[in-house]
Design a protein around this motif. Structure first.
Motif, mmCIF file in Angstrom:
data_model
loop_
_atom_site.group_PDB
_atom_site.id
_atom_site.type_symbol
_atom_site.label_atom_id
_atom_site.label_comp_id
_atom_site.label_asym_id
_atom_site.label_seq_id
_atom_site.Cartn_x
_atom_site.Cartn_y
_atom_site.Cartn_z
ATOM 1 N N LEU A 148 -8.360 -4.463 -37.592
ATOM 2 C CA LEU A 148 -8.336 -3.112 -38.155
ATOM 3 C C LEU A 148 -6.958 -2.721 -38.668
ATOM 4 N N ILE A 149 -5.912 -3.226 -38.018
ATOM 5 C CA ILE A 149 -4.551 -2.803 -38.386
ATOM 6 C C ILE A 149 -3.731 -3.923 -39.011
ATOM 7 N N LYS A 150 -4.394 -5.008 -39.434
ATOM 8 C CA LYS A 150 -3.662 -6.177 -39.919
ATOM 9 C C LYS A 150 -2.759 -5.867 -41.107
ATOM 10 N N ASP A 151 -3.121 -4.929 -41.961
ATOM 11 C CA ASP A 151 -2.299 -4.597 -43.119
ATOM 12 C C ASP A 151 -1.478 -3.334 -42.900
ATOM 13 N N SER A 152 -1.478 -2.827 -41.679
ATOM 14 C CA SER A 152 -0.769 -1.592 -41.365
ATOM 15 C C SER A 152 0.618 -1.891 -40.818
ATOM 16 N N LYS A 153 1.521 -1.014 -41.109
ATOM 17 C CA LYS A 153 2.857 -1.122 -40.537
ATOM 18 C C LYS A 153 2.823 -0.484 -39.146
ATOM 19 N N THR A 154 3.498 -1.126 -38.201
ATOM 20 C CA THR A 154 3.521 -0.619 -36.834
ATOM 21 C C THR A 154 4.948 -0.207 -36.469
ATOM 22 N N TYR A 155 5.067 0.510 -35.382
ATOM 23 C CA TYR A 155 6.389 0.871 -34.884
ATOM 24 C C TYR A 155 7.175 -0.374 -34.502
ATOM 25 N N ALA A 156 6.475 -1.381 -34.038
ATOM 26 C CA ALA A 156 7.136 -2.645 -33.698
ATOM 27 C C ALA A 156 7.748 -3.267 -34.954
ATOM 28 N N ASP A 157 7.052 -3.175 -36.083
ATOM 29 C CA ASP A 157 7.591 -3.687 -37.354
ATOM 30 C C ASP A 157 8.860 -2.950 -37.750
ATOM 31 N N ILE A 158 8.841 -1.639 -37.621
ATOM 32 C CA ILE A 158 10.009 -0.829 -37.971
ATOM 33 C C ILE A 158 11.177 -1.174 -37.065
ATOM 34 N N TYR A 159 10.906 -1.323 -35.778
ATOM 35 C CA TYR A 159 11.955 -1.674 -34.833
ATOM 36 C C TYR A 159 12.544 -3.039 -35.183
ATOM 37 N N GLN A 160 11.673 -4.002 -35.476
ATOM 38 C CA GLN A 160 12.141 -5.348 -35.820
ATOM 39 C C GLN A 160 13.008 -5.316 -37.080
ATOM 40 N N GLU A 161 12.612 -4.516 -38.066
ATOM 41 C CA GLU A 161 13.409 -4.394 -39.285
ATOM 42 C C GLU A 161 14.791 -3.824 -38.978
ATOM 43 N N SER A 162 14.850 -2.815 -38.115
ATOM 44 C CA SER A 162 16.147 -2.213 -37.788
ATOM 45 C C SER A 162 17.027 -3.194 -37.019
ATOM 46 N N VAL A 163 16.420 -3.973 -36.128
ATOM 47 C CA VAL A 163 17.187 -4.988 -35.389
ATOM 48 C C VAL A 163 17.723 -6.038 -36.359
ATOM 49 N N ASN A 164 16.891 -6.464 -37.286
ATOM 50 C CA ASN A 164 17.328 -7.447 -38.280
ATOM 51 C C ASN A 164 18.475 -6.902 -39.130
ATOM 52 N N GLN A 165 18.373 -5.632 -39.531
ATOM 53 C CA GLN A 165 19.436 -5.032 -40.340
ATOM 54 C C GLN A 165 20.739 -4.958 -39.560
ATOM 55 N N GLU A 166 20.662 -4.568 -38.299
ATOM 56 C CA GLU A 166 21.869 -4.496 -37.465
ATOM 57 C C GLU A 166 22.478 -5.881 -37.279
ATOM 58 N N GLY A 167 21.617 -6.867 -37.078
ATOM 59 C CA GLY A 167 22.100 -8.233 -36.938
ATOM 60 C C GLY A 167 22.778 -8.718 -38.210
ATOM 61 N N ASP A 168 22.182 -8.406 -39.352
ATOM 62 C CA ASP A 168 22.773 -8.785 -40.637
ATOM 63 C C ASP A 168 24.131 -8.124 -40.834
ATOM 64 N N LYS A 169 24.232 -6.848 -40.445
ATOM 65 C CA LYS A 169 25.515 -6.137 -40.565
ATOM 66 C C LYS A 169 26.570 -6.789 -39.679
ATOM 67 N N ALA A 170 26.182 -7.147 -38.455
ATOM 68 C CA ALA A 170 27.134 -7.767 -37.521
ATOM 69 C C ALA A 170 27.599 -9.121 -38.047
#
Length: 116
Positions: free
Chosen positions: A85-107
Motif C-alpha cells: 500500500l505504501i510502496k511508492d510513498s515517502k516515509t519519515y524513515a526516508d526523510i531521516y535517511q536523507e538528512s543523515v546522508n546529507q550530514e554525512g556528505d557535508k562532514a
C-alpha cells in the motif's frame, strides 16, 4: 494549526474509529495492527488527513459485507499488504535517511577541504 482544525480532526478520527468498531472482530484486530505498523513506519499520508486509513476501512467494510474473512482481503502476509500500500510513498524513515546522508556528505566535504 487552529483549534477548529484540531476539533475537526478529532471528529474525523472518532468517526473512523466508530466504523472500525462496527467491523467484525477479526477485521478490527487486523486494522489495529495495520494502524500500529503504519505509525511505526511513518508514511507521510497519515499526516495528510485520514485517507489511507479510511481507504483500508472502506476495503474492510466491503470484504465484511461480502462475508469474506479479513485474510481473504489482505492475504496471509498482512505486513506485505501494508508495504504494498505504501510502496511508492515517502516515509519519515526516508526523510531521516536523507538528512543523515546529507550530514554525512557535508562532514566528508569538510574533511576533504581541510586535508587539501
Amino acid at each position: 494549526m487552529r483549534i477548529r482544525d484540531i476539533i475537526e480532526g478529532k471528529k474525523e478520527w472518532r468517526a473512523l474509529m466508530a466504523r472500525v468498531k462496527a467491523l467484525p472482530q477479526d477485521y478490527q484486530i487486523v486494522y489495529k495492527e495495520i494502524r500500529k505498523y503504519f505509525f511505526k513506519v511513518g508514511p507521510l499520508e497519515l499526516t495528510d488527513g485520514t485517507g489511507l486509513l479510511s481507504g483500508i476501512i472502506d476495503l474492510f467494510e466491503e470484504g465484511a459485507a461480502l462475508g469474506k474473512g479479513v485474510l481473504e482481503v489482505t492475504g496471509s502476509d498482512v505486513a506485505a499488504f501494508c508495504d504494498d500500500l505504501i510502496k511508492d510513498s515517502k516515509t519519515y524513515a526516508d526523510i531521516y535517511q536523507e538528512s543523515v546522508n546529507q550530514e554525512g556528505d557535508k562532514a566528508i566535504k569538510k574533511v576533504t577541504d581541510i586535508t587539501k
